[in-house]
Design a protein around this motif. Structure first.
Motif, PDB file in Angstrom:
ATOM      1  N   THR A  15      -5.746  34.064 -43.383  1.00 54.31           N
ATOM      2  CA  THR A  15      -5.228  35.177 -43.192  1.00 54.31           C
ATOM      3  C   THR A  15      -6.458  37.046 -43.183  1.00 54.31           C
ATOM      4  O   THR A  15      -7.602  36.402 -43.679  1.00 54.31           O
ATOM      5  CB  THR A  15      -4.485  35.848 -43.969  1.00 54.31           C
ATOM      6  OG1 THR A  15      -4.473  36.040 -45.436  1.00 54.31           O
ATOM      7  CG2 THR A  15      -3.012  35.313 -43.604  1.00 54.31           C
ATOM      8  N   ASP A  19      -3.735  41.239 -40.360  1.00 52.76           N
ATOM      9  CA  ASP A  19      -2.385  40.348 -41.220  1.00 52.76           C
ATOM     10  C   ASP A  19      -2.065  41.324 -42.439  1.00 52.76           C
ATOM     11  O   ASP A  19      -0.607  41.113 -41.853  1.00 52.76           O
ATOM     12  CB  ASP A  19      -2.749  38.493 -41.551  1.00 52.76           C
ATOM     13  CG  ASP A  19      -3.179  38.325 -40.299  1.00 52.76           C
ATOM     14  OD1 ASP A  19      -2.829  38.794 -39.061  1.00 52.76           O
ATOM     15  OD2 ASP A  19      -3.648  37.293 -40.535  1.00 52.76           O
ATOM     16  N   TRP A  20      -2.148  41.448 -43.379  1.00 52.03           N
ATOM     17  CA  TRP A  20      -1.710  41.712 -44.439  1.00 52.03           C
ATOM     18  C   TRP A  20      -1.466  43.584 -44.299  1.00 52.03           C
ATOM     19  O   TRP A  20      -0.547  43.140 -44.836  1.00 52.03           O
ATOM     20  CB  TRP A  20      -3.577  41.867 -45.661  1.00 52.03           C
ATOM     21  CG  TRP A  20      -3.802  40.517 -46.385  1.00 52.03           C
ATOM     22  CD1 TRP A  20      -3.630  40.142 -45.888  1.00 52.03           C
ATOM     23  CD2 TRP A  20      -4.704  40.581 -47.244  1.00 52.03           C
ATOM     24  NE1 TRP A  20      -4.243  38.502 -46.208  1.00 52.03           N
ATOM     25  CE2 TRP A  20      -5.008  39.595 -47.191  1.00 52.03           C
ATOM     26  CE3 TRP A  20      -5.881  41.780 -47.547  1.00 52.03           C
ATOM     27  CZ2 TRP A  20      -6.369  38.557 -47.557  1.00 52.03           C
ATOM     28  CZ3 TRP A  20      -7.207  41.565 -48.152  1.00 52.03           C
ATOM     29  CH2 TRP A  20      -6.961  39.666 -47.875  1.00 52.03           C
ATOM     30  N   THR A  23       1.680  42.680 -42.091  1.00 54.02           N
ATOM     31  CA  THR A  23       3.129  42.407 -42.685  1.00 54.02           C
ATOM     32  C   THR A  23       3.247  42.965 -43.504  1.00 54.02           C
ATOM     33  O   THR A  23       4.535  43.141 -43.705  1.00 54.02           O
ATOM     34  CB  THR A  23       2.388  40.901 -44.396  1.00 54.02           C
ATOM     35  OG1 THR A  23       1.377  40.292 -42.403  1.00 54.02           O
ATOM     36  CG2 THR A  23       3.389  40.228 -43.999  1.00 54.02           C
ATOM     37  N   ALA A 220      -2.833  42.208 -51.704  1.00 50.13           N
ATOM     38  CA  ALA A 220      -3.285  41.921 -50.624  1.00 50.13           C
ATOM     39  C   ALA A 220      -2.572  43.389 -49.913  1.00 50.13           C
ATOM     40  O   ALA A 220      -1.275  42.982 -49.668  1.00 50.13           O
ATOM     41  CB  ALA A 220      -3.122  40.534 -50.102  1.00 50.13           C
ATOM     42  N   SER A 221      -3.327  43.835 -48.852  1.00 52.95           N
ATOM     43  CA  SER A 221      -2.794  45.066 -48.084  1.00 52.95           C
ATOM     44  C   SER A 221      -3.733  45.551 -47.132  1.00 52.95           C
ATOM     45  O   SER A 221      -4.396  45.342 -47.450  1.00 52.95           O
ATOM     46  CB  SER A 221      -2.277  46.514 -49.408  1.00 52.95           C
ATOM     47  OG  SER A 221      -3.189  47.132 -49.844  1.00 52.95           O
TER      48      SER A 221
END
Length: 234
Positions: A15, A19-20, A23, A220-221
């Protein structure tokens, strides 16, 4: 395929930060209610020229609020205010009569933080103290001690702030230090960046520290891969 993915989904792909971010936005749309006050706070932060992109993401801010609530904290110390976003999340978790003292070296940042705290309707709970945190902390002798300490300031001083936090927090109190993973930079033994060196120094202090029980949590952000320290004062 990376082995960390194989046990989850054999068709999964590595990823990305994009993506993070997407999401987190999706999950937040289900878990977090709309927050007009924080939207106004971020807008004011940007308008006043502060780097809003380094403020705490909403899901992590909400976690701080919930940790304050579940711990029953009434007295919070924050080292590093910036525009006051994390300040606001934590102050929201305080009970009636609770208080938060936040330390900021920049008078300009402190002024914006006070504006933002007022926008959030929390001025009666929050005190912004301007000055070098090392000196402010050294002068503190709280009675009763703090219940909860959040450190998110210059990383090169992490170890010093942590030692002061242990002195200032009650037995059973919580110490959280942000930015403990630094996008994997800790893995480079030759990286002499102040932030990396500061985190490594804190880790050396934590090793076999008899005064706390602690762990680190990776995140994860939209801000990438990072994490925080969660410690309880024995």
């Amino acid at each position: 395929m990376p082995k960390h993915l194989a046990g989850i989904d054999p068709t999964a792909r590595p990823t990305t930060v994009d993506d993070w971010e997407k999401t987190a936005a999706l999950v937040n749309s289900y878990c977090l209610p709309s927050d007009p006050a924080m939207v106004a706070v971020i807008a004011n932060t940007v308008k006043r020229g502060l780097p809003a992109e380094i403020a705490v993401p909403p899901e992590q801010g909400k976690l701080l609020e919930l940790l304050v609530k579940t711990s029953g904290a009434r007295r919070i110390l924050e080292v590093g205010t910036l525009g006051g976003c994390s300040t606001i999340y934590m102050a929201r978790g305080l009970p009636k009569g609770g208080s938060l003292t936040t330390l900021e070296i920049s008078e300009d940042y402190a002024e914006v933080a006070r504006e933002n705290v007022d926008i959030a309707g929390l001025s009666t709970k929050v005190k912004v103290v301007v000055g070098a945190a090392a000196k402010t902390l050294a002068d503190m002798t709280p009675d009763p001690p703090f219940d909860f300490v959040f450190i998110d300031a210059d990383k090169k001083s992490n170890a010093h702030y942590y030692r002061e936090a242990k002195r200032l927090v009650r037995q059973g109190g919580i110490i959280i230090v942000d930015n403990m993973m630094l996008f994997g930079q800790l893995l480079d033994p030759d990286d002499e960046n102040d932030n990396v060196c500061g985190v490594k120094e804190l880790l050396a202090v934590l090793k076999d520290d008899p005064d706390v029980e602690c762990t680190t949590i990776g995140t994860a952000s939209e801000k990438g891969f990072d994490g925080f320290l969660y410690a309880i004062r024995k």
